[in-house]
Motif scaffolding. Sequence first.
Motif, PDB file in Angstrom:
ATOM      1  N   GLY A   1      14.376  -1.202   7.581  1.00 30.15           N
ATOM      2  CA  GLY A   1      14.672   0.499   6.331  1.00 30.15           C
ATOM      3  C   GLY A   1      13.247   0.954   5.710  1.00 30.15           C
ATOM      4  N   CYS A   2      12.545   0.719   6.269  1.00 33.88           N
ATOM      5  CA  CYS A   2      11.293   1.423   6.020  1.00 33.88           C
ATOM      6  C   CYS A   2      11.336   2.655   6.536  1.00 33.88           C
ATOM      7  N   ASN A   3      11.539   3.413   4.982  1.00 32.64           N
ATOM      8  CA  ASN A   3      11.632   4.957   5.179  1.00 32.64           C
ATOM      9  C   ASN A   3       9.524   6.309   5.472  1.00 32.64           C
ATOM     10  N   LEU A   4       8.830   5.539   5.265  1.00 26.36           N
ATOM     11  CA  LEU A   4       7.960   5.614   5.716  1.00 26.36           C
ATOM     12  C   LEU A   4       7.364   5.565   7.371  1.00 26.36           C
ATOM     13  N   PRO A   5       6.570   6.876   7.249  1.00 31.00           N
ATOM     14  CA  PRO A   5       5.605   7.397   8.796  1.00 31.00           C
ATOM     15  C   PRO A   5       4.977   6.420   9.173  1.00 31.00           C
TER      16      PRO A   5
ATOM     17  N   ALA B   1       0.474  -1.157  -0.275  1.00 35.68           N
ATOM     18  CA  ALA B   1      -0.042  -0.209   0.057  1.00 35.68           C
ATOM     19  C   ALA B   1       0.487   1.228  -0.504  1.00 35.68           C
ATOM     20  N   ASN B   2       2.076   0.686   0.442  1.00 37.47           N
ATOM     21  CA  ASN B   2       3.194   2.510   0.659  1.00 37.47           C
ATOM     22  C   ASN B   2       2.255   3.629   1.362  1.00 37.47           C
ATOM     23  N   LEU B   3       2.183   2.558   2.491  1.00 35.86           N
ATOM     24  CA  LEU B   3       1.538   4.474   3.000  1.00 35.86           C
ATOM     25  C   LEU B   3       1.556   4.571   4.399  1.00 35.86           C
ATOM     26  N   PRO B   4       1.384   6.010   5.043  1.00 36.12           N
ATOM     27  CA  PRO B   4       1.662   5.848   6.148  1.00 36.12           C
ATOM     28  C   PRO B   4       0.610   4.912   7.411  1.00 36.12           C
ATOM     29  N   MET B   5       1.713   4.685   8.445  1.00 37.95           N
ATOM     30  CA  MET B   5       1.083   3.546   9.487  1.00 37.95           C
ATOM     31  C   MET B   5       0.403   3.939  10.924  1.00 37.95           C
ATOM     32  N   ILE B   6      -0.136   3.674  11.384  1.00 39.30           N
ATOM     33  CA  ILE B   6      -0.929   3.529  13.054  1.00 39.30           C
ATOM     34  C   ILE B   6      -0.817   2.226  12.738  1.00 39.30           C
ATOM     35  N   PHE B   7       0.238   2.182  14.526  1.00 42.85           N
ATOM     36  CA  PHE B   7       0.065   0.384  15.510  1.00 42.85           C
ATOM     37  C   PHE B   7      -1.066   1.277  16.508  1.00 42.85           C
ATOM     38  N   PHE B   8      -1.926   0.297  17.229  1.00 43.33           N
ATOM     39  CA  PHE B   8      -2.588   0.385  18.399  1.00 43.33           C
ATOM     40  C   PHE B   8      -2.326  -0.889  19.116  1.00 43.33           C
ATOM     41  N   ALA B   9      -1.927  -0.604  20.296  1.00 39.16           N
ATOM     42  CA  ALA B   9      -1.780  -2.385  21.413  1.00 39.16           C
ATOM     43  C   ALA B   9      -2.338  -1.865  22.692  1.00 39.16           C
ATOM     44  N   GLY B  10      -2.382  -3.211  23.262  1.00 40.77           N
ATOM     45  CA  GLY B  10      -2.836  -2.760  24.874  1.00 40.77           C
ATOM     46  C   GLY B  10      -2.527  -4.279  25.408  1.00 40.77           C
ATOM     47  N   GLY B  11      -2.464  -4.130  26.346  1.00 42.91           N
ATOM     48  CA  GLY B  11      -2.017  -5.616  27.232  1.00 42.91           C
ATOM     49  C   GLY B  11      -0.806  -5.974  26.293  1.00 42.91           C
ATOM     50  N   SER B  12      -0.952  -7.685  26.499  1.00 44.54           N
ATOM     51  CA  SER B  12      -0.083  -8.721  25.617  1.00 44.54           C
ATOM     52  C   SER B  12      -0.311  -8.816  24.313  1.00 44.54           C
TER      53      SER B  12
ATOM     54  N   ASN C   1      11.307   8.378  11.209  1.00 38.79           N
ATOM     55  CA  ASN C   1      10.237   8.072  10.884  1.00 38.79           C
ATOM     56  C   ASN C   1       8.751   7.802  12.232  1.00 38.79           C
ATOM     57  N   PHE C   2       9.351   7.020  12.904  1.00 38.49           N
ATOM     58  CA  PHE C   2       8.808   6.159  13.912  1.00 38.49           C
ATOM     59  C   PHE C   2       7.980   6.405  14.758  1.00 38.49           C
ATOM     60  N   ARG C   3       7.584   7.031  15.213  1.00 41.02           N
ATOM     61  CA  ARG C   3       6.735   7.957  16.190  1.00 41.02           C
ATOM     62  C   ARG C   3       5.787   6.958  17.766  1.00 41.02           C
TER      63      ARG C   3
END
Length: 238
Positions: A184-188, A157-168, A216-218
């Motif tokens: 070496g991913c340079n996408l935000p 998809a070559n798009l910016p990504m958001i990961f959600f996590a909680g607990g394990s 690029n990682f927040r």
Amino acid sequence: MAEIALPQRPLQHPLMDFERDEGRALACCATAESDLVIEAEIDEEPDAQNIPIRDFAGRVARIEDLTPTIKGVWIELDGTEGIHFQAGQYVNLALPDDIGSRAFSIASVPAESNLIELNVRRVPGGAGTAHIHDRLAPGDPIKFTGPYGRFFVRKSANLPMIFFAGGSGLSSPRSMILDLLAEGCNLPFTLINGQRNLSELYYHAEFEALAREHGNFRLDAGTAVRARHLHREIRFRS
């Protein structure tokens, strides 16, 4: 029509009557009792590697308390081939004493194919997690099957990504994020990690270091208390 056994306990969200009349069933909780043909509508996934499921054997290399309720379990595989998997997938761990198998996401990266990490949260009253927390020890032999699941990064998809996590549930996003950075991913992309309290906020220092090292990682991590304050602020401002 094929014979299918459904759970005796009513499901909270059962199929519609017409779906049952058509012979449909929830595969996750149905048992086939005769020969049958399975039809499924599956979208083509350009990023899916379609890795064959295999049986694996190994030994517990180490166990570590990640939080008061979550243990990290490292399994060293027998042989030299290792396990091929996509970041985000899981394995079914075989447990003794008629406990059966339990599914756990892999928290380590695919490059470490001979040593996988699982993060296991104790479930109150759960026989499987109780065995892992109270009885499993380094050096114990252990077996599992896998990899399973279609939860992986859609890199094409070559798009910016958001990961959600909680607990394990941090296991899969951690594997994905470490894999992306190793490639070496340079996408935000951003990890939003929430836990009930500070004592449950594990691998926080690791992600903070990665955020400093990779522009690029927040990272946005906090506790339920912080989330409630944020909700109040948003409601007040609106």
